[in-house]
Design an enzyme around this catalytic site. Structure first.
Site, short mmCIF file in Angstrom:
data_model
loop_
_atom_site.label_atom_id
_atom_site.label_comp_id
_atom_site.label_asym_id
_atom_site.label_seq_id
_atom_site.Cartn_x
_atom_site.Cartn_y
_atom_site.Cartn_z
N ASP A 89 0.86 -1.19 0.00
CA ASP A 89 0.00 0.00 0.00
C ASP A 89 0.89 1.24 0.00
OD1 ASP A 89 -2.01 -1.88 0.33
OD2 ASP A 89 -3.01 -0.80 1.95
N LYS A 151 -6.84 3.27 -3.25
CA LYS A 151 -7.23 3.25 -1.83
C LYS A 151 -7.49 4.68 -1.37
CE LYS A 151 -5.13 2.13 2.68
NZ LYS A 151 -3.97 1.48 3.34
N LYS A 180 -10.08 0.13 -2.31
CA LYS A 180 -9.96 -0.11 -0.87
C LYS A 180 -10.38 1.14 -0.11
CE LYS A 180 -6.65 -1.23 2.83
NZ LYS A 180 -5.30 -1.72 3.14
#
EC number: 4.1.2.4
Length: 217
Positions: A89, A151, A180
């Protein structure tokens, strides 16, 4: 289906100890979470704890500010993958977005995607700091550079995920990338709201509490 399989069980506070990570991993196994999301220095321990179990290891990169050189991001990513990270991430450079410097934004993403190899890459946009146009363009940049997910948030900015941001991200990437939602997701209703908006993964430090909330419904 339980929401557990959609949750990245997250622990990124600066004072996290080895025992905290062991507990996080045990909870991930017991409850069937998708991953544990940890800092790069804790990836090897998490990978050792989860060896032979279903939950995967996710490492943050360039976290939480995103103000890191591409080559530093690449080195950090390679180290995390070598230590056992299955997912990455990474945080975009929000300042570069504000400068309309998309070459830098895409250079950073590409550096991480290339260094990650077969690992899944999620690009954190920090939606609380971006306009709708910037969110759209950041999603497009992530897709062009070969990322697997976009995300919403680090959880360290003014606010986390919103249904509006998740919906915009989903409309932008279609079904080509995952979305996400993370930051401020504390109840089963929060999860349901994000899933309806288009999220396919949830980042939460309150993963166990979310399951308790789900069981109470």
């Amino acid at each position: 289906m339980s929401i557990a399989a959609l949750i990245d069980h997250t622990l990124l506070a600066p004072d996290v100890t080895a025992q905290h990570i062991r507990t996080l991993c045990r909870e991930a196994v017991d409850h069937g979470f998708a991953t544990v999301c940890v800092s790069p220095t804790r990836v090897r321990l998490a990978a050792d704890e989860l060896a032979g179990h279903a939950p995967r290891v996710c490492s943050v990169i360039g976290f939480p500010s995103g103000a890191h050189l591409s080559e530093i991001r690449a080195a950090e990513t390679k180290a995390a993958v070598n230590d056992g990270a299955d997912e990455i991430d990474m945080v975009i450079n929000v300042g570069a977005v504000k400068d309309d410097d998309w070459d830098t934004v895409e250079s950073d993403i590409s550096a991480v995607v290339d260094a990650a190899g077969m690992a899944i890459v999620k690009v954190i946009l920090e939606v609380s700091e971006l306009t709708d146009e910037e969110i759209t363009r950041a999603c497009q940049a992530a897709e062009r550079c070969g990322a697997d997910f976009v995300k919403t948030s680090t959880g360290y900015s003014r606010h986390g995920a919103t249904a509006e941001a998740v919906s915009l991200m989903r409309r932008t990437v279609g079904d080509r990338l995952g979305v996400k939602a993370s930051g401020g997701i504390r109840t089963h209703n929060d999860v349901a709201t994000m899933l309806r908006a288009g999220a396919t993964r949830i980042g939460a430090s309150a993963g166990v509490a979310l399951l308790v909330d789900e069981e109470a419904l």
